[in-house]
Design an enzyme around this catalytic site. Structure first.
Site, PDB file in Angstrom:
ATOM      1  N   GLY A  54       0.808  -1.278   0.010  1.00  0.00           N
ATOM      2  CA  GLY A  54      -0.053  -0.101   0.062  1.00  0.00           C
ATOM      3  C   GLY A  54       0.741   1.202  -0.107  1.00  0.00           C
TER       4      GLY A  54
ATOM      5  N   CYS B 196     -27.303 -10.214 -15.855  1.00  0.00           N
ATOM      6  CA  CYS B 196     -26.807 -10.009 -16.967  1.00  0.00           C
ATOM      7  C   CYS B 196     -27.617 -10.494 -18.237  1.00  0.00           C
ATOM      8  CB  CYS B 196     -25.621 -10.905 -17.239  1.00  0.00           C
ATOM      9  SG  CYS B 196     -24.843 -10.727 -19.002  1.00  0.00           S
TER      10      CYS B 196
ATOM     11  N   CYS C 237     -25.902 -13.498 -20.101  1.00  0.00           N
ATOM     12  CA  CYS C 237     -25.579 -14.903 -19.564  1.00  0.00           C
ATOM     13  C   CYS C 237     -26.372 -15.141 -18.428  1.00  0.00           C
ATOM     14  CB  CYS C 237     -23.939 -14.839 -19.314  1.00  0.00           C
ATOM     15  SG  CYS C 237     -23.472 -13.889 -17.797  1.00  0.00           S
TER      16      CYS C 237
ATOM     17  N   CYS D  54     -22.492  -8.215 -18.778  1.00  0.00           N
ATOM     18  CA  CYS D  54     -21.308  -8.236 -17.789  1.00  0.00           C
ATOM     19  C   CYS D  54     -20.335  -7.292 -18.571  1.00  0.00           C
ATOM     20  CB  CYS D  54     -20.731  -9.677 -18.010  1.00  0.00           C
ATOM     21  SG  CYS D  54     -21.797 -10.908 -17.089  1.00  0.00           S
TER      22      CYS D  54
ATOM     23  N   CYS E 187     -18.551 -13.416 -19.365  1.00  0.00           N
ATOM     24  CA  CYS E 187     -19.775 -13.513 -19.803  1.00  0.00           C
ATOM     25  C   CYS E 187     -19.783 -14.629 -20.807  1.00  0.00           C
ATOM     26  CB  CYS E 187     -20.321 -12.183 -20.453  1.00  0.00           C
ATOM     27  SG  CYS E 187     -22.181 -12.030 -20.753  1.00  0.00           S
TER      28      CYS E 187
HETATM   29 ZN   LIG Z   1     -22.926 -11.859 -18.536  1.00  0.00          ZN
END
Ligand SMILES: [Zn+2]
Ligand SMILES: Nc1ncnc2c1ncn2[C@@H]1O[C@H](COP(=O)(O)OP(=O)(O)OP(=O)(O)O)[C@@H](O)[C@H]1O
Ligand SMILES: [Mg+2]
Lengths: 251, 282
Positions: free
Chosen positions: B36, B245, B248, B270, B276
């Site tokens: 970080g 989505c 999908c 997606c 996807c």
């Molecule tokens: Zn998708």
């Protein structure tokens, strides 16, 4: 009673020029010290050294038993956001202009670990009230405030964590006379009610009359006179103080 | 020694010369050692504009070996101009294999997303970072922000979130949502959606962040603890559009809203195109 702050032989030079020198005094809990003197007399230089913004060439500034000149920076910065507060002459130097009034007041709370939004907001609202800013201005930015409001906001932002010692450099400096008077009243109320210790730098003897228990007069970087405010103002011993007092009385 | 060599006239492997790569690797090692923490590095001119992720490209160049398989995504997609150019750049300068499949890649350079598929040990995710300093928004002075990191003075980060809630009634920061790394450094995770923030924590992959213009590198070694900043009464939420989505059917992925015709019809798909497609093929 133990002094809250012990200032011992502070000296600060800028090359060959003296900023301030040979400054020593004790400040007790609940006491307000005024510092007056003409322009260039070393008031701001001294205040910077006391508040840890500048490193003095010599001397010690002992707060609550610890020398803040030699302490490690993290510790000093921690003091600066807990036990100390610093009110700048220009509110722009002491506020975050891009952050709302509530965020400005809340910052010190969050800096010491506050993580509840509702509590932070309630505290900010309360403090805006205490400095006579309407609660419905909480989400406005300081740039939408008048000079007097900005200065009151700066004060709220500084006092919200209940500091023990407040440094102020010309807190009423850039304001109209009527606005100054109101701010002074407010400051006096807060200082008395919270039992704050304060060191206030000012040109204005009216400010010290109203706020300061004790007074220090500076000239050319030296302290030429110090004592109880009323004593110094009513019976000045040093020729320069006499001049200062008489020139004010003529106004 | 006198044998004729191929491909040495135009570029060094992965474009950067070996000294530069060594310098970047040193910065990367330091970054991995202090999760970080922003490590300065001497960013080099790359043959592409800054907005194209020159920081990420330099980090990728310093990590790449001839055996690596590279995937490049921009907002989750492999086929945007930016992703295609960077992929081509490394095909030409390093002759490495490339892929669109997250699972097959050994190095993934990304802008604005973390792939949906779980990453695995041995994979490296390289982020392109525009502004590495999370405190910059409220404190423009670099000397001061450096001090704040050093002393862990992070109250200001919460001022930013406070302002968000005061203005919008909730934490409206949706991208580049600030995180705290292993309870120590506050870090800008680059403009990924906050939906991706939980994937930063305890991830088996190595995550490297490169900011070219700002000349900073930082890192999250595998299995680093990363917490998103929040308030007790406004806890962090990894939110996404409340849809599945439309291609999908996934209900747990980050979605892009796509306008499909000029009458304002829209669908949600997606943002991770590989994820996807993999789901459709399954
Ligand atoms: Zn998708
Ligand atoms: N940063 C600096 N560099 C060099 N000289 C300085 C610096 N700050 C102050 N001085 C000098 O130190 C002396 C004391 O200045 P200082 O600002 O402390 O006075 P002051 O009493 O606060 O004045 P004013 O009432 O005008 O604010 C002056 O001679 C000033 O010119
Ligand atoms: Mg001054």
């Amino acid at each position: 009673m133990q002094p809250l702050l012990q200032v011992q032989n502070i000296r600060k030079t800028y090359g060959a020029r003296i900023g301030c020198t040979d400054v020593s005094f004790d400040l007790y809990p609940g006491e307000v010290m005024g510092i007056v003197g003409e322009s260039g007399s070393g008031k701001s230089t001294l205040l910077s050294c006391l508040a840890g913004h500048a490193q003095p060439d010599t001397g010690a500034v002992i707060f609550d038993g610890r020398d803040t000149v030699t302490m490690a920076e993290p510790e000093r910065r921690m003091l600066a956001r807990t036990d100390w507060a610093y009110v700048h002459q220009n509110p722009r130097d002491g506020l975050r202009m891009g952050v709302s009034a509530g965020g400005n007041v809340g910052e010190r709370l969050m800096a010491v670990g506050a993580r509840n939004y509702g509590t932070i907001r309630d505290t900010a609202t309360d403090w805006l009230g205490r400095v006579e800013i309407n609660a419905d201005r909480i989400d406005d930015r300081p740039s939408q405030f008048s000079g007097g409001m900005q200065q009151r906001l700066q004060i709220a932002r500084n006092l919200v964590t209940g500091p023990r010692l407040v440094f102020m450099d010309e807190p009423t400096g850039g304001l109209d006379v009527s606005v100054q008077a109101r701010l002074l009243d407010l400051l006096r109320g807060l200082v008395r009610r919270m039992g704050l210790s304060a060191i206030i730098v000012t040109h204005d003897l009216a400010v010290v009359r109203l706020l300061a228990d004790r007074l220090m007069v500076m000239k050319g970087g030296h302290v030429v006179e110090q004592g109880l405010t009323d004593q110094v103002l009513d019976d000045p011993q040093h020729a320069y103080t006499q001049l200062l007092v008489s020139s004010v009385l003529q106004v | 020694m006198n044998a004729p060599q191929k491909n040495t006239t135009e570029y060094n492997f992965a474009y950067l010369d070996e000294d530069t790569k060594r310098m970047i690797r040193r910065a990367l090692l330091k970054a991995v050692a202090i999760p970080g923490y922003q490590v300065p590095f001497a960013s080099r001119e790359m043959p592409m504009p800054y907005g194209w992720g020159t920081g990420g490209v330099q980090v990728t160049a310093a990590c790449l070996t001839p055996d690596d398989v590279l995937k490049v995504i921009d907002q989750g997609a492999d086929d945007t101009t930016n992703a295609v150019s960077i992929r081509k750049f490394f095909q030409r300068t390093a002759d490495v294999d490339v892929t669109e499949r997250t699972a097959d890649a050994t190095i993934i350079q990304t802008r604005h997303r973390i792939p949906e598929a779980a990453l695995t040990e041995g994979q490296i995710l390289v982020f392109q970072v525009p502004i590495p300093e999370p405190l910059r928004f409220l404190e423009p002075r670099e000397t001061e922000t450096r001090k704040m990191h050093e002393l862990e003075e992070y109250g200001l980060m919460h001022v930013k979130l406070y302002e968000d809630i005061a203005k919008h009634g909730q934490i409206a920061t949706a991208y580049a949502y600030p995180v705290k790394v292993e309870g120590r450094y506050v870090m800008d995770p680059s403009p990924i959606p906050k939906f991706d923030n939980p994937k930063l924590s305890d991830n088996p992959a190595l995550m490297l962040f490169g900011a070219g213009r700002e000349q900073r590198i930082y890192a999250l070694p595998p299995h680093t603890k990363v917490a998103s900043l929040d308030f007790e009464d406004h806890p962090f939420e990894a939110s996404k559009a409340n849809h599945n989505c439309d291609i999908c059917g996934a209900g747990d992925t980050y979605l892009d809203e796509v306008i499909t015709d000029d009458r304002g019809s829209r669908m949600f798909v997606c943002s991770d195109t590989d994820h996807c497609r993999t789901r459709q093929e399954a």
